[in-house]
Design a protein around this motif. Structure first.
Motif, short mmCIF file in Angstrom:
data_model
loop_
_atom_site.label_atom_id
_atom_site.label_comp_id
_atom_site.label_asym_id
_atom_site.label_seq_id
_atom_site.Cartn_x
_atom_site.Cartn_y
_atom_site.Cartn_z
N PRO A 39 -6.23 2.10 -20.87
CA PRO A 39 -5.11 2.30 -19.94
C PRO A 39 -4.86 3.76 -19.59
O PRO A 39 -3.71 4.15 -19.35
N ASP A 40 -5.90 4.58 -19.56
CA ASP A 40 -5.74 5.99 -19.22
C ASP A 40 -5.16 6.12 -17.81
O ASP A 40 -5.76 5.69 -16.83
N THR B 157 -5.02 8.55 -15.94
CA THR B 157 -5.81 9.43 -15.07
C THR B 157 -7.22 8.89 -14.86
O THR B 157 -8.05 9.57 -14.27
N GLY B 158 -7.49 7.66 -15.33
CA GLY B 158 -8.79 7.04 -15.16
C GLY B 158 -8.90 6.35 -13.81
O GLY B 158 -8.11 6.58 -12.88
N TYR B 159 -9.88 5.44 -13.70
CA TYR B 159 -10.17 4.83 -12.40
C TYR B 159 -9.07 3.87 -11.95
O TYR B 159 -8.88 3.68 -10.74
N TRP B 160 -8.33 3.29 -12.89
CA TRP B 160 -7.17 2.49 -12.49
C TRP B 160 -6.10 3.39 -11.89
O TRP B 160 -5.38 3.00 -10.96
N GLY B 161 -5.97 4.59 -12.41
CA GLY B 161 -5.05 5.55 -11.81
C GLY B 161 -5.52 5.99 -10.44
O GLY B 161 -4.74 6.06 -9.48
N ASN B 162 -6.82 6.26 -10.31
CA ASN B 162 -7.36 6.77 -9.05
C ASN B 162 -7.12 5.85 -7.86
O ASN B 162 -7.01 6.31 -6.72
N LEU B 163 -7.05 4.54 -8.12
CA LEU B 163 -6.89 3.62 -6.99
C LEU B 163 -5.43 3.41 -6.58
O LEU B 163 -5.15 2.80 -5.53
N GLN B 164 -4.49 3.91 -7.38
CA GLN B 164 -3.07 3.64 -7.08
C GLN B 164 -2.61 4.19 -5.73
O GLN B 164 -1.94 3.48 -4.96
N PRO B 165 -2.91 5.46 -5.38
CA PRO B 165 -2.45 5.92 -4.06
C PRO B 165 -3.02 5.11 -2.91
O PRO B 165 -2.33 4.87 -1.91
N ALA B 166 -4.27 4.67 -3.04
CA ALA B 166 -4.90 3.90 -1.97
C ALA B 166 -4.18 2.57 -1.75
O ALA B 166 -3.83 2.22 -0.61
N ILE B 167 -3.94 1.81 -2.81
CA ILE B 167 -3.29 0.51 -2.64
C ILE B 167 -1.81 0.70 -2.29
O ILE B 167 -1.24 -0.09 -1.53
N ALA B 168 -1.18 1.78 -2.78
CA ALA B 168 0.23 2.02 -2.45
C ALA B 168 0.40 2.25 -0.96
O ALA B 168 1.32 1.69 -0.33
N TYR B 169 -0.46 3.06 -0.36
CA TYR B 169 -0.34 3.31 1.08
C TYR B 169 -0.74 2.07 1.89
O TYR B 169 -0.20 1.83 2.97
N ASN C 212 -1.06 -6.62 -19.03
CA ASN C 212 -1.09 -5.29 -19.64
C ASN C 212 -0.77 -4.17 -18.64
O ASN C 212 -1.05 -3.00 -18.91
N TRP C 213 -0.20 -4.51 -17.49
CA TRP C 213 0.13 -3.51 -16.48
C TRP C 213 1.03 -2.41 -17.04
O TRP C 213 0.83 -1.22 -16.76
N ASN C 214 2.01 -2.78 -17.84
CA ASN C 214 2.96 -1.78 -18.35
C ASN C 214 2.30 -0.74 -19.24
O ASN C 214 2.81 0.38 -19.36
N GLU C 215 1.18 -1.09 -19.86
CA GLU C 215 0.45 -0.10 -20.66
C GLU C 215 -0.06 1.02 -19.76
O GLU C 215 -0.04 2.20 -20.13
N LEU C 216 -0.54 0.64 -18.58
CA LEU C 216 -1.03 1.63 -17.62
C LEU C 216 0.13 2.42 -17.04
O LEU C 216 0.10 3.66 -17.00
N ALA C 217 1.18 1.72 -16.61
CA ALA C 217 2.31 2.38 -15.95
C ALA C 217 2.99 3.38 -16.87
O ALA C 217 3.48 4.43 -16.40
N ALA C 218 3.03 3.10 -18.17
CA ALA C 218 3.69 4.00 -19.10
C ALA C 218 3.02 5.37 -19.13
O ALA C 218 3.67 6.39 -19.36
N GLY C 219 1.73 5.40 -18.87
CA GLY C 219 1.00 6.67 -18.92
C GLY C 219 1.42 7.65 -17.85
O GLY C 219 1.28 8.87 -18.03
N TRP C 220 1.94 7.15 -16.73
CA TRP C 220 2.35 8.07 -15.66
C TRP C 220 3.63 8.82 -16.00
O TRP C 220 3.95 9.81 -15.35
N ASN C 221 4.35 8.37 -17.02
CA ASN C 221 5.51 9.13 -17.48
C ASN C 221 5.09 10.35 -18.31
O ASN C 221 5.93 11.16 -18.69
#
Length: 673
Positions: A616-617, A619-631, A652-661
């Motif tokens: 759930p990093d 800054t990994g590839y799950w993070g990299n795709l967030q701006p694309a799907i958000a827009y 397990n979404w919340n595991e990923l989301a917690a990392g952005w804090n």
């Protein structure tokens, strides 16, 4: 007996104007009538054409720099004076019920009346000095108003052909004077660019304020500051620290919208640069172009995302000092004929020399390159990894220095590319050019859109150049991928094949995500393009967004299962080299077939947790795709909301989301409006 009576009357109590945003000011020393300036972004329609900004702070000056396409205010520079208690933040409101200023603006005669004298020294190279009548002829007037006026001054240092001293001088009502000095060593076509090593100094009001030995590489510049001060003051520094309404700044759409709330205990905050020295690295990478995650990479860098997502005071200083530190890169090719960043239309064949401190420069079909450079080299600037520089610092401060930094970065992207690849003065950024790569084109388009956004409306020459370049890119990508049949997956042509020799063509999906995000962000900035071009921009984005929407598919056999959306690379065509430009492929028949090619198994038909991509990093590839799907969601692309909901509904979404804090740079989310 006569009867008297009084006429009835009604007392009307007028409610204060509704405010839409706030800003706060604090000072370590406190005092009465302390001068300040900051930048302020506005949501489209918030201050309609013909209306003026009002404030709970009396005498606030608002200097418009940009307007939205509907004529409403987009960006302005706010100046005034505030009475503050020491170490106590005071909040002020902004509304759309102000009145036009009627007082006379401060002029250069008032500046001259302060008996101001300033000088920039550069050892044996000489000195540039200003006093008396020198103040009457600025290079340009940047702000004009009764609370504060600002002018830009420049002079060559001695007889050197390259070295120039610059000042931004702010004069406030009451007589306070603030000066930002810098030295620049970067002309476009002047022969013999090389390093300029000297003891540089700055003297203000007869007192030396700065002195340091600096080896200034060619095409670099440096602010003449040392320590924690943001500028020099003729008298005492009021030490004002502004803080913006960060939710409103994100709502303005000039920066991304982040989901994070970063606590003051987050380790990322303790690593932020907190002071400045000339040519410092700050929070930039040791080597731009190194593999893996770095906080400088993103639509804006992590230190700027931290400012937007934290109430901590440290990110503000980091935004400013990293903005100054961008001068360490050799990207400052100032046109000596205009004394401004270059205009694309003036140099259709000119390309940066191979001796520039820029990675992957291309060639010129006419053999026209910038002069060969020598001497101490600047840290290498690498377009595929280049950060946004100066942009957010400009939004926060309104400083000319930062605005030009954005312009220099955008013009360097043009100058480093082969003239035929960029279509000469059109300024194309191709995803398969060896001088770009997919991510290089993405970040170049991001920077181009930011430069167009930051360039003031009255700077018609450069604004027109950036607008024409963005329009040319829209026309190219629309004609290639939308106006004629092409792949259904939203993949622009890759610059390489990640699996050469396997019989398929593979691409780094995260690079495609960067490209998608950059286009979505550009739409948010509402660029001043013709209506027909804007239609094509939106149509191209709707096509491009399929590259992330499709990867967040459902459980049927024809879909790509969302659980596996974040891959380092994946097949994009069933041959080694597909025809992307012509659109003939060949292509996979469906996302289901592409899933099979990538996973070596069919879609299992069962939903599950998010996996792979260094989960759930944040800054990994799950993070990299967030701006694309958000827009994609924000701009209403069909299927985007459903795809997004699949992802955020994972167990397990919340595991990923917690990392952005902790590390918020990739945690972009759709806006609600």
């Amino acid at each position: 007996m006569s009867q008297s009576s009084s006429n009835p009357f009604t007392i009307q109590v007028q409610a204060p104007a509704a405010f839409f945003a706030t800003f706060s000011l604090s000072s370590a020393t406190g005092g009465a009538n302390l001068p300040f300036t900051l930048g302020q972004a506005f949501r489209q329609g918030q201050v309609p054409a013909g209306k003026f900004v009002g404030s709970s702070l009396a005498g606030l000056q608002v200097t418009p720099k940009n307007y939205w396409p509907d004529g409403s205010l987009k960006f302005a520079i706010l100046s005034g004076r505030a009475t503050l208690a020491a170490n106590t933040a005071q909040s002020y409101t902004l509304n759309a019920a102000g009145a036009a200023a009627t007082s006379a603006a401060l002029g250069t005669a008032s500046l001259r009346a302060t008996n101001l004298a300033a000088a920039v020294g550069a050892g044996s190279f000489g000195t540039a000095s200003w006093s008396g009548a020198d103040w009457d002829t600025p290079f340009l007037a940047w702000v004009s108003g009764p609370a504060m006026s600002s002018w830009i001054y420049r002079k060559p240092i001695g007889s050197d052909a390259h070295l120039v001293a610059w000042l931004e001088v702010r004069l406030y009502a009451g007589g306070a004077v603030e000066v930002l000095p810098w030295v620049e060593n970067g002309y476009l076509k002047v022969a013999g660019p090389t390093n300029k090593s000297a003891t540089y100094s700055f003297t203000l009001g007869g007192t030396q304020r700065f002195s340091a030995a600096i080896d200034l590489p060619h095409h670099c510049r440096t602010v003449l500051l040392q320590g924690t001060a943001h500028s020099h003051w003729l008298a005492a520094d009021p030490g004002i620290a502004p803080s913006h309404d960060k939710a409103y700044l994100q709502a303005s759409r000039l920066v991304p919208h982040y989901r994070a709330t970063v606590p003051s205990t987050a380790p990322a905050l303790s690593g932020l640069t907190s002071s400045y020295s000339p040519l410092q690295q700050g929070n930039y990478s040791n080597a731009m172009g190194q593999t893996g995650y770095h906080g400088a990479i993103g639509l804006i860098p992590e230190w700027e995302a931290l400012y937007l997502t934290s109430s901590d005071a440290r990110p503000y200083a980091a935004v400013i000092f990293n903005g100054y530190a961008a001068g360490r890169y050799g990207i400052h090719f100032r046109d000596e004929t205009t004394q401004r960043p270059l205009r694309f239309s003036s140099y259709p064949n000119l390309v940066a020399s191979g001796t520039s401190a820029v990675a992957g420069v291309g060639g010129s079909t006419k053999g026209q390159t910038t002069p060969a450079a020598s001497g101490t080299a600047a840290p290498v600037w690498d377009t595929p990894h280049h950060p946004s520089v100066g942009y957010t610092a400009y939004l926060l401060t309104g400083r000319f220095y930062f605005m030009e930094e954005v312009q220099f970065s955008a013009t360097l992207g043009y100058l480093k590319n082969p003239d035929n690849h960029r279509n000469y003065s059109a300024g194309l950024f191709l995803s398969n050019s060896g001088s770009n790569t997919t991510r290089g084109a993405a970040w170049s388009l991001r920077t181009l859109a930011q430069a167009l956004c930051a360039t003031p409306d009255d700077d018609t020459a450069l604004r027109g150049e950036f607008s024409a370049s963005l329009a040319a890119n829209v026309e190219y990508y629309h004609s290639t991928y939308v106006a004629k049949p092409n792949n259904q997956f939203g993949f622009v042509v890759p610059y390489t094949n990640y699996t050469q020799g396997t019989g398929v063509q593979s691409e780094a999906t995260w690079q495609q995500d960067f490209f998608t995000a950059a286009i979505g962000y550009a739409i948010d900035l509402r660029p001043p393009l013709a209506a027909a071009v804007l239609v094509k921009l939106n149509a191209f984005f709707a096509w491009k967004a399929q590259s992330v929407i499709g990867r967040l598919g459902g459980t049927t056999s024809g879909e790509y299962l969302y659980c596996d959306a974040a891959q380092y690379y994946m097949p994009v065509a069933p041959v080694e080299r597909a025809d992307f430009e012509g659109g003939t492929g060949p292509w996979y028949a469906s996302w289901g077939d592409l899933y099979f090619a990538a996973q070596r198994t069919r879609n299992p038909g069962v939903a599950g947790p998010l996996r792979g991509g260094n989960f759930p990093d944040a800054t990994g590839y799950w993070g990299n795709l967030q701006p694309a799907i958000a827009y994609a969601v924000q701009h209403g692309v069909p299927g985007a909301q459903t795809a997004y909901n699949r992802m955020i509904s994972a167990s397990n979404w919340n595991e990923l989301a917690a990392g952005w804090n902790k590390s918020p740079v990739w945690g972009v989310q759709p806006r609600a409006d």
